[in-house]
Design a protein around this motif. Structure first.
Motif, PDB file in Angstrom:
ATOM      1  N   SER A  31       1.000  -1.124   0.075  1.00  0.00           N
ATOM      2  CA  SER A  31      -0.237   0.054  -0.090  1.00  0.00           C
ATOM      3  C   SER A  31       0.943   1.248  -0.044  1.00  0.00           C
ATOM      4  CB  SER A  31      -0.716  -0.060   1.085  1.00  0.00           C
ATOM      5  OG  SER A  31      -1.174   1.103   1.525  1.00  0.00           O
ATOM      6  N   PHE A  32       0.975   1.893  -1.067  1.00  0.00           N
ATOM      7  CA  PHE A  32       1.905   2.925  -1.353  1.00  0.00           C
ATOM      8  C   PHE A  32       1.102   4.448  -1.217  1.00  0.00           C
ATOM      9  CE2 PHE A  32       5.433   5.159  -2.607  1.00  0.00           C
ATOM     10  CZ  PHE A  32       5.380   5.732  -3.654  1.00  0.00           C
ATOM     11  N   THR A  33       1.877   5.277  -0.258  1.00  0.00           N
ATOM     12  CA  THR A  33       1.290   6.584  -0.140  1.00  0.00           C
ATOM     13  C   THR A  33       2.604   7.359  -0.594  1.00  0.00           C
ATOM     14  OG1 THR A  33      -0.241   5.963   1.322  1.00  0.00           O
ATOM     15  CG2 THR A  33       0.134   8.318   1.390  1.00  0.00           C
ATOM     16  N   SER A  46      -1.813   0.512  -4.735  1.00  0.00           N
ATOM     17  CA  SER A  46      -1.314  -0.948  -5.050  1.00  0.00           C
ATOM     18  C   SER A  46      -0.315  -0.573  -6.229  1.00  0.00           C
ATOM     19  CB  SER A  46      -2.152  -1.858  -5.225  1.00  0.00           C
ATOM     20  OG  SER A  46      -1.605  -3.236  -5.783  1.00  0.00           O
ATOM     21  N   VAL A  47       1.073  -0.888  -5.699  1.00  0.00           N
ATOM     22  CA  VAL A  47       2.200  -0.607  -6.874  1.00  0.00           C
ATOM     23  C   VAL A  47       2.883  -2.001  -6.844  1.00  0.00           C
ATOM     24  CG1 VAL A  47       2.024   1.495  -6.863  1.00  0.00           C
ATOM     25  CG2 VAL A  47       3.577   0.622  -5.555  1.00  0.00           C
ATOM     26  N   LYS A  48       3.670  -2.326  -7.930  1.00  0.00           N
ATOM     27  CA  LYS A  48       4.548  -3.488  -7.846  1.00  0.00           C
ATOM     28  C   LYS A  48       5.974  -2.902  -7.038  1.00  0.00           C
ATOM     29  CE  LYS A  48       4.692  -5.176 -12.030  1.00  0.00           C
ATOM     30  NZ  LYS A  48       4.336  -5.905 -13.005  1.00  0.00           N
ATOM     31  N   GLN A  49       6.725  -1.951  -7.426  1.00  0.00           N
ATOM     32  CA  GLN A  49       7.915  -1.388  -6.849  1.00  0.00           C
ATOM     33  C   GLN A  49       7.979   0.109  -6.797  1.00  0.00           C
ATOM     34  OE1 GLN A  49      11.035  -3.569  -8.882  1.00  0.00           O
ATOM     35  NE2 GLN A  49      12.554  -1.994  -8.472  1.00  0.00           N
ATOM     36  N   VAL A  50       8.858   0.258  -5.929  1.00  0.00           N
ATOM     37  CA  VAL A  50       9.173   1.962  -5.851  1.00  0.00           C
ATOM     38  C   VAL A  50      10.681   1.825  -5.781  1.00  0.00           C
ATOM     39  CG1 VAL A  50       8.960   4.142  -4.718  1.00  0.00           C
ATOM     40  CG2 VAL A  50       6.966   2.221  -4.712  1.00  0.00           C
ATOM     41  N   ASP A  51      11.464   2.839  -6.617  1.00  0.00           N
ATOM     42  CA  ASP A  51      12.912   2.964  -6.326  1.00  0.00           C
ATOM     43  C   ASP A  51      12.941   4.393  -5.686  1.00  0.00           C
ATOM     44  OD1 ASP A  51      14.089   1.369  -9.525  1.00  0.00           O
ATOM     45  OD2 ASP A  51      13.413   0.542  -7.636  1.00  0.00           O
ATOM     46  N   VAL A  52      13.886   4.306  -4.682  1.00  0.00           N
ATOM     47  CA  VAL A  52      13.978   5.851  -3.878  1.00  0.00           C
ATOM     48  C   VAL A  52      15.285   6.114  -3.655  1.00  0.00           C
ATOM     49  CG1 VAL A  52      11.829   5.360  -2.865  1.00  0.00           C
ATOM     50  CG2 VAL A  52      13.811   4.608  -1.865  1.00  0.00           C
ATOM     51  N   PRO A  53      15.775   7.369  -3.752  1.00  0.00           N
ATOM     52  CA  PRO A  53      17.038   7.748  -3.376  1.00  0.00           C
ATOM     53  C   PRO A  53      17.222   8.134  -2.042  1.00  0.00           C
ATOM     54  CG  PRO A  53      15.975   9.534  -4.542  1.00  0.00           C
ATOM     55  CD  PRO A  53      14.682   8.636  -4.265  1.00  0.00           C
ATOM     56  N   THR A  54      18.066   7.441  -1.177  1.00  0.00           N
ATOM     57  CA  THR A  54      18.105   7.866   0.092  1.00  0.00           C
ATOM     58  C   THR A  54      19.605   8.443   0.376  1.00  0.00           C
ATOM     59  OG1 THR A  54      19.052   5.671   0.845  1.00  0.00           O
ATOM     60  CG2 THR A  54      16.572   5.888   0.640  1.00  0.00           C
ATOM     61  N   LEU A  62       9.851  -3.527  -2.752  1.00  0.00           N
ATOM     62  CA  LEU A  62       9.123  -4.509  -3.285  1.00  0.00           C
ATOM     63  C   LEU A  62       8.375  -4.885  -2.024  1.00  0.00           C
ATOM     64  CD1 LEU A  62      11.727  -6.751  -4.975  1.00  0.00           C
ATOM     65  CD2 LEU A  62       9.869  -5.788  -6.436  1.00  0.00           C
ATOM     66  N   PRO A  63       6.903  -5.482  -2.240  1.00  0.00           N
ATOM     67  CA  PRO A  63       6.216  -5.722  -1.147  1.00  0.00           C
ATOM     68  C   PRO A  63       6.839  -6.745  -0.324  1.00  0.00           C
ATOM     69  CG  PRO A  63       4.887  -5.965  -3.252  1.00  0.00           C
ATOM     70  CD  PRO A  63       6.308  -5.699  -3.763  1.00  0.00           C
ATOM     71  N   ALA A  64       6.649  -6.845   0.856  1.00  0.00           N
ATOM     72  CA  ALA A  64       7.362  -7.577   1.924  1.00  0.00           C
ATOM     73  C   ALA A  64       9.006  -7.278   2.032  1.00  0.00           C
ATOM     74  CB  ALA A  64       7.368  -9.130   1.632  1.00  0.00           C
ATOM     75  N   HIS A  65       9.049  -5.660   2.027  1.00  0.00           N
ATOM     76  CA  HIS A  65      10.422  -5.579   2.084  1.00  0.00           C
ATOM     77  C   HIS A  65      10.431  -5.333   3.611  1.00  0.00           C
ATOM     78  CE1 HIS A  65      13.853  -2.521   2.121  1.00  0.00           C
ATOM     79  NE2 HIS A  65      14.054  -2.936   1.196  1.00  0.00           N
ATOM     80  N   VAL A  66      11.843  -5.144   4.246  1.00  0.00           N
ATOM     81  CA  VAL A  66      12.065  -5.446   5.521  1.00  0.00           C
ATOM     82  C   VAL A  66      11.655  -3.965   6.088  1.00  0.00           C
ATOM     83  CG1 VAL A  66      14.536  -4.611   5.202  1.00  0.00           C
ATOM     84  CG2 VAL A  66      13.803  -5.643   7.122  1.00  0.00           C
ATOM     85  N   PRO A  67      11.067  -3.778   7.197  1.00  0.00           N
ATOM     86  CA  PRO A  67      10.538  -2.669   7.848  1.00  0.00           C
ATOM     87  C   PRO A  67      11.833  -1.543   7.745  1.00  0.00           C
ATOM     88  CG  PRO A  67       9.516  -4.061   8.843  1.00  0.00           C
ATOM     89  CD  PRO A  67      10.337  -4.975   8.072  1.00  0.00           C
ATOM     90  N   PHE A  80       6.656   1.777 -10.029  1.00  0.00           N
ATOM     91  CA  PHE A  80       6.437   0.589 -11.073  1.00  0.00           C
ATOM     92  C   PHE A  80       4.921   0.349 -10.895  1.00  0.00           C
ATOM     93  CE2 PHE A  80      10.401   0.172 -13.136  1.00  0.00           C
ATOM     94  CZ  PHE A  80      11.232   0.410 -12.241  1.00  0.00           C
ATOM     95  N   ASN A  81       3.926   0.788 -11.666  1.00  0.00           N
ATOM     96  CA  ASN A  81       2.477   0.485 -11.252  1.00  0.00           C
ATOM     97  C   ASN A  81       2.211  -1.244 -11.452  1.00  0.00           C
ATOM     98  OD1 ASN A  81       1.732   3.278 -10.998  1.00  0.00           O
ATOM     99  ND2 ASN A  81       2.255   3.562 -12.962  1.00  0.00           N
TER     100      ASN A  81
END
Lengths: 160, 55
Positions: A31-33, A46-54, A62-67, A80-81
């Motif tokens: 669930s992506f906000t 609902s999305v498949k993947q999000v790439d972020v610059p940290t 991806l879903p089930a990424h470690v918190p 990525f929708n």
């Protein structure tokens, strides 16, 4: 006598057998906000993947990424929708939270779709900042100009 | 691994503010007007002069 032996032997089986790894439960959804103070781009979508610059590097979620809790640096966020298409945004800074239930909140200070940014303006700002660096007096002023340089470099890199 | 701006004494808030203004400055003109309007502070600081208390 037989019953007791039977029970003792079968007790581990009757007690739920524990495996080494549990299969992931629930659907593979995240669930992506994604929002900035002025604009909401995704709200519990609902999305498949999000790439972020940290600040510690760019990574894909991806879903089930470690918190995790991460802080953003100027860079491109790619979403990525579910239908396979990808949308890109430029974020200036902010934070990203990945929760145990696979919900992801990306709160940006400023976020714009890439086509709202002007590469010529970014290059001009970059040159101006680089010339300001020469006249920076102390370490704090130098750091501020360096932040400006890094941000503009990131914009130019994103748009090329 | 400490960030260079943290070492120079700047906070992440200041880093974020500088990055945000850099991004706003690189917007295309038609979007820039909107962004600048939103970015200006909507908080007015009023410091009352110290008045002798009548009590």
């Amino acid at each position: 006598m037989m019953a007791a032996r039977f029970l003792r032997r079968s007790l581990p089986v009757l007690r739920q057998a524990r495996c080494y790894a549990d299969a992931p439960s629930g659907s593979a959804q995240m669930s992506f906000t994604f929002a900035s103070p002025t604009q909401v781009y995704f709200k519990e979508a609902s999305v498949k993947q999000v790439d972020v610059p940290t600040l510690t590097g760019a990574f894909g979620i991806l879903p089930a990424h470690v918190p995790t809790l991460q802080v953003l640096r100027p860079g491109v966020v790619t979403v990525f929708n579910d239908d396979g298409s990808a949308t890109k945004f430029f974020v200036s800074s902010g934070s990203i939270t990945v929760n145990a239930d696979s919900s992801v909140q990306l709160l940006a200070e400023e976020a714009f779709p890439l086509d709202q940014l002007d590469v010529a303006a970014a290059k001009a700002n970059l040159e101006k900042a680089q010339s300001e660096m020469v006249s920076a007096s102390d370490e704090a002023a130098r750091a501020e100009v360096q932040i400006n340089i890094d941000a503009n470099e990131a914009i130019v890199k994103a748009l090329e | 691994m400490v960030a260079y701006w943290r070492q120079a004494g700047l906070s992440y808030i200041r880093f974020s503010a500088i990055c945000a203004s850099a991004v706003r400055a690189a917007l295309k003109p038609q979007f820039k007007v909107e962004a600048l309007k939103v970015a200006e502070s909507s908080v007015k600081v009023y410091v009352p002069k110290a008045v002798a208390c009548k009590c």
